[in-house]
Design an enzyme around this catalytic site. Structure first.
Site, short mmCIF file in Angstrom:
data_model
loop_
_atom_site.label_atom_id
_atom_site.label_comp_id
_atom_site.label_asym_id
_atom_site.label_seq_id
_atom_site.Cartn_x
_atom_site.Cartn_y
_atom_site.Cartn_z
N LYS A 35 24.85 33.29 39.94
CA LYS A 35 24.37 34.60 39.47
C LYS A 35 25.12 35.05 38.22
CE LYS A 35 26.10 38.43 41.49
NZ LYS A 35 26.73 39.41 40.59
N ASN A 36 26.45 34.93 38.27
CA ASN A 36 27.24 35.49 37.17
C ASN A 36 27.21 34.64 35.91
OD1 ASN A 36 27.73 37.66 38.75
ND2 ASN A 36 29.83 37.07 39.32
N CYS B 271 28.47 47.42 41.59
CA CYS B 271 29.28 47.54 42.81
C CYS B 271 30.44 48.50 42.56
CB CYS B 271 29.85 46.18 43.21
SG CYS B 271 28.61 45.01 43.74
N ARG C 97 35.53 50.68 36.35
CA ARG C 97 34.88 49.54 35.69
C ARG C 97 34.41 49.97 34.29
NH1 ARG C 97 31.01 46.10 39.51
NH2 ARG C 97 31.77 44.43 38.19
N PRO C 98 35.38 50.19 33.41
CA PRO C 98 34.99 50.65 32.07
C PRO C 98 34.37 49.52 31.24
CG PRO C 98 37.35 50.26 32.16
CD PRO C 98 36.82 49.98 33.54
N ASP D 129 36.07 37.81 44.01
CA ASP D 129 34.79 37.85 44.72
C ASP D 129 34.83 37.10 46.05
OD1 ASP D 129 33.52 39.37 42.75
OD2 ASP D 129 33.13 37.60 41.53
N ARG E 268 21.58 41.27 46.41
CA ARG E 268 21.82 41.24 44.96
C ARG E 268 22.50 39.94 44.54
NH1 ARG E 268 25.32 45.77 42.94
NH2 ARG E 268 25.03 44.46 41.13
N1 EPU Z 1 38.56 46.30 32.77
C1 EPU Z 1 39.24 47.11 31.91
N2 EPU Z 1 38.67 47.44 30.71
C2 EPU Z 1 37.44 46.97 30.35
C3 EPU Z 1 36.76 46.11 31.22
C4 EPU Z 1 37.34 45.80 32.44
O1 EPU Z 1 40.33 47.57 32.23
O2 EPU Z 1 36.98 47.32 29.27
C5 EPU Z 1 39.12 46.03 34.09
C6 EPU Z 1 38.27 46.65 35.19
O3 EPU Z 1 38.63 47.98 35.40
C7 EPU Z 1 38.55 45.77 36.37
C8 EPU Z 1 38.89 44.42 35.74
O4 EPU Z 1 39.06 44.65 34.35
O5 EPU Z 1 39.65 46.26 37.06
C9 EPU Z 1 37.83 43.35 35.90
O6 EPU Z 1 36.67 43.70 35.22
P1 EPU Z 1 35.76 42.65 34.46
O7 EPU Z 1 35.18 43.37 33.29
O8 EPU Z 1 36.50 41.39 34.22
O9 EPU Z 1 34.68 42.36 35.56
P2 EPU Z 1 33.14 42.47 35.35
O10 EPU Z 1 32.80 41.77 34.12
O11 EPU Z 1 32.73 43.87 35.57
C10 EPU Z 1 32.55 40.25 36.57
C11 EPU Z 1 31.63 39.84 37.67
C12 EPU Z 1 32.14 40.39 38.98
C13 EPU Z 1 33.54 39.84 39.22
C14 EPU Z 1 34.45 40.17 38.02
C15 EPU Z 1 35.81 39.54 38.10
C16 EPU Z 1 29.48 39.61 36.62
C17 EPU Z 1 28.10 40.12 36.44
N3 EPU Z 1 30.29 40.32 37.40
O12 EPU Z 1 32.58 41.67 36.59
O13 EPU Z 1 31.27 39.93 40.00
O14 EPU Z 1 34.08 40.40 40.38
O15 EPU Z 1 33.85 39.73 36.80
O16 EPU Z 1 35.71 38.15 38.10
O17 EPU Z 1 29.81 38.58 36.08
C18 EPU Z 1 30.07 40.02 42.02
O18 EPU Z 1 29.46 39.00 41.65
O19 EPU Z 1 29.96 40.46 43.19
C19 EPU Z 1 30.94 40.71 41.08
C20 EPU Z 1 31.39 41.94 41.28
#
Ligand code: EPU
Length: 434
Positions: free
Chosen positions: A38-39, A134, A139-140, A322, A415
Site C-alpha cells: 500500500k505505502n 490514522c 502528523r505535520p 507499523d 484501508r
Molecule cells: N514528522 C515531522 N514533521 C514532518 C513530517 C513528519 O515531525 O513534517 C514526524 C511525524 O510527526 C511523525 C514522524 O515524523 O512523528 C513520522 O512521520 P512520517 O511523515 O515519516 O510518516 P508518514 O509519511 O505520515 C508513512 C506511512 C505510515 C508509516 C510512517 C512511518 C504512508 C502512506 N504512510 O507515514 O503508514 O507509519 O510512514 O513509517 O506511507 C500505515 O500504513 O498504517 C501507516 C500509518
C-alpha cells in the site's frame, strides 16, 4: 472487474462489514501470497501525475486507501481504469484540469498529500487541505511545505489549507528535520521536474521510497542516492509513462509472520523481500521463532517458548512502527517483561487499552513506552480498532484468545489489508465478518 472510468468521487467500498469475529486457538498453517505494498502503491499512483503519458501499475492491492487515491486522481483530471480482479490500475493524466484537492478525500488519508509535489511541479499550482489519516499523534507536513518553499514556491497557509504556486520549481539544497516517509516522496517527485539540481539530506530510506525512486528513473528522472540519507535529483523537462509492478508489502507479510508464531503454526510467505523484512525477522528470531528463506519464500514458525525482549520503533532499517502493535501481541505470549519504545509517532500506544480488555498485562510508562509481562492467557472480548495497524493487532490477539473476540470499527483495517478475513481463513483461522 473493471470499475468505471468516469471522473468523480464514485468508487465503491470493498464491503461494509463493521465487525470481525475470531475464535482463537487454531495454529495457522499453509502458504500465502503477499500482495503489493500500500505505502508504495499510493506514491506511485501520485507519480502518474508527473507525466502526460499513460502509466500502468501491476500487483496493486485492492484497498480503501487505493480507492481514495483513484478518486483523487480522477478529480484532478486523470483518466483512471481500475481492474480489481487483475490488481492493475492504468492512469492517464493527459491534462491536469483541476489543481484543488477536495477536503472530503484529503481528510480520509494522509497519503493524499502526495499529489501536491507532482501537481505543483507539473502545473505550477496546487491547493489542498491539511491531510487527515490514522490518529497516531502529531502528523505535520512541514517538511514537505518547507521543501516546496525552498524550491521557490509561494505558499499561503489558510485556515487548514495550503495554496502553493511556482511557475517552475527551482532545484535547492534541502535538509529534512525528520526523515519523513511521505515528505521524502513528495520532495523527490517535485524535484524530478524542477530546474536544476536538488539535494535532500536526512532523507527517509524505506523500501517503498526506494521502489518509487526506481520507478521515477524508469520515467526518465535523474536520481542518485536513493535508499541513503542523501538523495540528489537533477531536474528534467519532462517524464515518460511507466509500466511497473509494486513490490511486496513487508507490513502485510510481517502481520502474517507474527500470526504464525503466536498461534504456534507454520506459514510460508510467498513473494517477500528478505532485506525489507530484516528488522522484523531479526526480532522474531530473538524472540524464539525459526525463519527459513528460499529466494522470495519465507517460512516462519515458533521453535519453542517465546522470550521477552525490547523493540524500538524507528525509521527504516529500524523496527517498523507499523508492526509495533502486532508485535505487542507476541510479547503478551513471551516469558518475562518486554519493553516497547515507539520513537516514530508520539501517540501510537493507545491500542494497549484494547489489548488489556483481552487480558494482556501492559503498563503504559508514557505515551511512547510500554512494558508487557507474559505469558498471559488472552480471553475473547469486544474491542475496537483505532487505526489500520491497531486493528490488525487486535485480530491477531483474537486468533490467540480463548473464545470469541469481536473487533469493531474494522473499516480502519480495510484501508490497509486486502480481504484479511479470507486470507486468514485460507490459513485455517476461525474468523468471519459479522
Ligand atoms: N514528522 C515531522 N514533521 C514532518 C513530517 C513528519 O515531525 O513534517 C514526524 C511525524 O510527526 C511523525 C514522524 O515524523 O512523528 C513520522 O512521520 P512520517 O511523515 O515519516 O510518516 P508518514 O509519511 O505520515 C508513512 C506511512 C505510515 C508509516 C510512517 C512511518 C504512508 C502512506 N504512510 O507515514 O503508514 O507509519 O510512514 O513509517 O506511507 C500505515 O500504513 O498504517 C501507516 C500509518
Amino acid at each position: 472487474m473493471t470499475l468505471s472510468t468516469t471522473r468523480g468521487i464514485n468508487t465503491p467500498a470493498v464491503n461494509s462489514a463493521r465487525t470481525i469475529v475470531t475464535e482463537g486457538g487454531t495454529p495457522l498453517t499453509g502458504e500465502i501470497r503477499i500482495g503489493g505494498a500500500k505505502n508504495a502503491a499510493l506514491p506511485m499512483m501520485a507519480a502518474a501525475l508527473l507525466t502526460d503519458e499513460p502509466c500502468v501499475l501491476e500487483n496493486l492491492p485492492i484497498l480503501e486507501d487505493i480507492f481514495v487515491m483513484v478518486d483523487l486522481l480522477r478529480f484532478l483530471g486523470a483518466d483512471v481504469e481500475l481492474d480489481t480482479e487483475q490488481h492493475r490500475v492504468r492512469i492517464h493524466a493527459a491534462e491536469l484540469a483541476n489543481r484543488i484537492a477536495p477536503a472530503e478525500l484529503v481528510e480520509r488519508m494522509r497519503a493524499s498529500f502526495l499529489v501536491s509535489g507532482p501537481v505543483l511541479a507539473r502545473a505550477g499550482e496546487m491547493e489542498t487541505p491539511a491531510p487527515g489519516g490514522c490518529k497516531l499523534g502529531s502528523r505535520p507536513v512541514d517538511v514537505d511545505v518547507r521543501g516546496f518553499k525552498r524550491m521557490g514556491a509561494s505558499v499561503y497557509v489558510g485556515d487548514g489549507f495550503y495554496r502553493m504556486t511556482a511557475p517552475r520549481l527551482e532545484g535547492a539544497d534541502l535538509y529534512m528535520d525528520y526523515p519523513s516517509h511521505t515528505g521524502t516522496e513528495n520532495l523527490l517527485m517535485a524535484a524530478t521536474l524542477a530546474r536544476g539540481t536538488t539535494t535532500i539530506a536526512n532523507a527517509a530510506s524505506e523500501p517503498e521510497i526506494v521502489a518509487l525512486g526506481h520507478m521515477l528513473r524508469e520515467m526518465g528522472a535523474r536520481i542518485e542516492g536513493i535508499g541513503t540519507p542523501y538523495i540528489t535529483v537533477k531536474g528534467v523537462e519532462r517524464l515518460r509513462g511507466f509500466h511497473t509492478s509494486i513490490l511486496p508489502d513487508r507490513l502485510e507479510a510481517g502481520t502474517f509472520a507474527i500470526a504464525s508464531v503466536i498461534t504456534g503454526g507454520e506459514i510460508i510467505l510467498n513473494r517477500v523481500n528478505e532485506r525489507d523484512m530484516l528488522p522484523l525477522t531479526h526480532k522474531l528470531r530473538e524472540a524464539g521463532a525459526g525463519i527459513w528463506w528460499s529466494d522470495d519464500l519465507m517460512m516462519v514458525r515458533p521453535r519453542g517458548k517465546l522470550e521477552s525482549l525490547e523493540i524500538q520503533a524507528l525509521p527504516f532499517p529500524g523496527f517498523p512502527t507499523d508492526l509495533q502493535a502486532a508485535f505487542a501481541v507476541l510479547l503478551t505470549q513471551a516469558e518475562g517483561t518486554s519493553r516497547i519504545f515507539e520513537r516514530v509517532f508520539n501517540d501510537r500506544l493507545r491500542y494497549t487499552d484494547e489489548l488489556k480488555k483481552l487480558g494482556a498485562k501492559i503498563t503504559l510508562v508514557n505515551s511512547q513506552e510500554a512494558s508487557i509481562t507474559g505469558p498471559s492467557p488472552l480471553r475473547g472480548a469486544d474491542v475496537r480498532a483505532l487505526d489500520i495497524r491497531s486493528g490488525a493487532c487486535l485480530i491477531l490477539a483474537g486468533l490467540v484468545a480463548e473464545g470469541e473476540t469481536r473487533v469493531h470499527d474494522i473499516h480502519h483495517v480495510r484501508r490497509g489489508y486486502e480481504d484479511i478475513v479470507g486470507r486468514f481463513q485460507q490459513l485455517g483461522a476461525r474468523i468471519r465478518y459479522e
